[in-house]
Design an enzyme around this catalytic site. Structure first.
Site, mmCIF file in Angstrom:
data_model
loop_
_atom_site.group_PDB
_atom_site.id
_atom_site.type_symbol
_atom_site.label_atom_id
_atom_site.label_comp_id
_atom_site.label_asym_id
_atom_site.label_seq_id
_atom_site.Cartn_x
_atom_site.Cartn_y
_atom_site.Cartn_z
ATOM 1 N N GLY A 42 0.514 4.490 6.135
ATOM 2 C CA GLY A 42 -0.786 4.472 5.454
ATOM 3 C C GLY A 42 -1.827 3.640 6.201
ATOM 4 O O GLY A 42 -2.894 3.354 5.657
ATOM 5 N N ASP B 254 8.198 3.302 5.391
ATOM 6 C CA ASP B 254 8.414 4.661 5.889
ATOM 7 C C ASP B 254 9.861 4.868 6.299
ATOM 8 O O ASP B 254 10.371 5.987 6.217
ATOM 9 C CB ASP B 254 7.483 4.927 7.066
ATOM 10 C CG ASP B 254 6.027 4.769 6.660
ATOM 11 O OD1 ASP B 254 5.591 5.523 5.774
ATOM 12 O OD2 ASP B 254 5.346 3.871 7.184
ATOM 13 N N GLU C 36 -0.402 -5.800 5.675
ATOM 14 C CA GLU C 36 0.929 -5.836 5.055
ATOM 15 C C GLU C 36 1.796 -6.902 5.735
ATOM 16 O O GLU C 36 2.525 -7.645 5.077
ATOM 17 C CB GLU C 36 1.586 -4.452 5.157
ATOM 18 C CG GLU C 36 0.885 -3.409 4.294
ATOM 19 C CD GLU C 36 1.400 -1.994 4.483
ATOM 20 O OE1 GLU C 36 1.169 -1.172 3.578
ATOM 21 O OE2 GLU C 36 2.004 -1.686 5.516
ATOM 22 N N THR D 194 0.848 -1.205 0.000
ATOM 23 C CA THR D 194 0.000 0.000 0.000
ATOM 24 C C THR D 194 0.879 1.249 0.000
ATOM 25 O O THR D 194 1.946 1.252 0.610
ATOM 26 C CB THR D 194 -0.881 0.003 1.271
ATOM 27 O OG1 THR D 194 -1.732 -1.138 1.220
ATOM 28 C CG2 THR D 194 -1.738 1.259 1.365
ATOM 29 N N GLY D 195 0.388 2.302 -0.659
ATOM 30 C CA GLY D 195 1.082 3.585 -0.583
ATOM 31 C C GLY D 195 1.367 4.179 -1.947
ATOM 32 O O GLY D 195 1.039 3.591 -2.986
ATOM 33 N N THR E 83 4.298 4.762 -3.417
ATOM 34 C CA THR E 83 5.337 4.059 -4.188
ATOM 35 C C THR E 83 4.746 2.800 -4.817
ATOM 36 O O THR E 83 4.981 2.506 -6.003
ATOM 37 C CB THR E 83 6.531 3.695 -3.273
ATOM 38 O OG1 THR E 83 6.841 4.828 -2.449
ATOM 39 C CG2 THR E 83 7.753 3.321 -4.095
ATOM 40 N N LYS F 230 14.029 7.445 2.634
ATOM 41 C CA LYS F 230 13.554 6.469 3.622
ATOM 42 C C LYS F 230 14.704 5.729 4.314
ATOM 43 O O LYS F 230 14.467 5.028 5.302
ATOM 44 C CB LYS F 230 12.646 5.438 2.931
ATOM 45 C CG LYS F 230 11.461 6.027 2.163
ATOM 46 C CD LYS F 230 10.428 6.573 3.082
ATOM 47 C CE LYS F 230 9.202 7.152 2.383
ATOM 48 N NZ LYS F 230 8.415 6.212 1.600
HETATM 49 C C1 5RP Z 1 1.342 1.821 4.381
HETATM 50 C C2 5RP Z 1 2.813 1.715 4.355
HETATM 51 C C3 5RP Z 1 3.530 2.320 3.197
HETATM 52 O O1 5RP Z 1 4.309 1.340 2.598
HETATM 53 C C4 5RP Z 1 4.422 3.425 3.692
HETATM 54 O O2 5RP Z 1 3.643 4.363 4.413
HETATM 55 C C5 5RP Z 1 5.142 4.131 2.540
HETATM 56 O O3 5RP Z 1 4.256 4.886 1.797
HETATM 57 P P1 5RP Z 1 4.704 5.727 0.542
HETATM 58 O O4 5RP Z 1 5.140 4.776 -0.516
HETATM 59 O O5 5RP Z 1 3.446 6.495 0.179
HETATM 60 O O6 5RP Z 1 5.804 6.666 0.961
HETATM 61 O O7 5RP Z 1 3.437 1.139 5.211
HETATM 62 O O8 5RP Z 1 0.798 1.313 5.566
#
Ligand code: 5RP
Length: 215
Positions: free
Chosen positions: A95, A82, A101, A26-27, A29, A119
């Site tokens: 997210g 993150d 996950e 999720t997210g 990326t 990150k």
């Molecule tokens: C969601 C997550 C995402 O992988 C994490 O927040 C990274 O998000 P992004 O790709 O938008 O920076 O753990 O629960």
């Protein structure tokens, strides 16, 4: 920044094999990964999704979303993070999708983590650590986390997870023993899951760039 995310997401397609059921995180990326997956959708058998958000995007691209129980063990899981330390241990859950996950990461032979360079950290904890809690345990869990870690838990007010639970974000941590902290916080009654991915870290980390770096 989003260019780095796109490059990481598209590079992860290298790990997708014909006929696979792909675990999808999720997210923002991962959204780039899903878009790239959509371009090869006829080569895969479907996806197991970690969130309603990703499910919507997958289905919009014509990718079949399968139930995790029916899919069984997965060869590949692709997800963002993150924070990522040099041992491929992660903080996730920005997210609010950390529980699903974690389930998919555990079910997968290979966990490919896709991140932008910002990150990467030497020690986890600059990003507030998300913890999913059963709503009635919010206050108890916050008190226990404060006593155990010294970190400051902050309720992510207004956010309800796909599982109907709440999120505490724990600030001001410096996580020198991620496996130990993950294990300890997991024991608190009312904790559903902890956004530390240390017991089951990533296997491969792709850092977006031109060209992407693979660790
Ligand atoms: C969601 C997550 C995402 O992988 C994490 O927040 C990274 O998000 P992004 O790709 O938008 O920076 O753990 O629960």
């Amino acid at each position: 920044m989003s260019e780095a995310k796109r490059l990481a997401g598209e590079k992860a397609i290298d790990y997708v094999e014909d006929g696979m059921i792909v675990g999808v995180g999720t997210g923002s990326t991962v959204a780039y990964f899903i878009d790239a997956l959509g371009r090869i959708r006829d080569r895969i058998a479907g996806a197991v999704s970690s969130s309603e958000q990703s499910t919507t995007r997958l289905k919009a691209l014509g990718i079949e979303v399968l139930d995790a129980n029916a899919a069984g063990p997965l060869k590949l899981y692709v997800d963002g993070a993150d924070e990522c330390d040099p041992h491929k241990r992660l903080i996730k859950g920005g997210g609010a999708a950390l529980t699903r996950e974690k389930i998919i990461a555990e079910a997968a032979d290979t966990f490919v983590c896709i991140v932008d360079p910002a990150k990467q950290v030497p020690v986890l904890g600059r990003f507030p650590l998300p913890v999913e809690v059963i709503p009635m345990a919010r206050s108890l869990v916050a008190r226990r986390i404060l006593a155990l870690t010294g970190g400051q838990p902050v309720w992510r007010d207004g956010v309800v997870t796909d599982n109907g639970n709440w999120i505490l974000d724990v600030h001001n941590l410096s996580i020198t023993d991620p496996v130990g902290m993950e294990t300890e916080l997991n024991q608190i009654p009312g904790v559903v899951s902890v956004g530390l991915f240390a017991r089951r870290p990533a296997d491969i980390v792709i850092i977006g760039g031109e060209p992407p770096k693979v660790l």
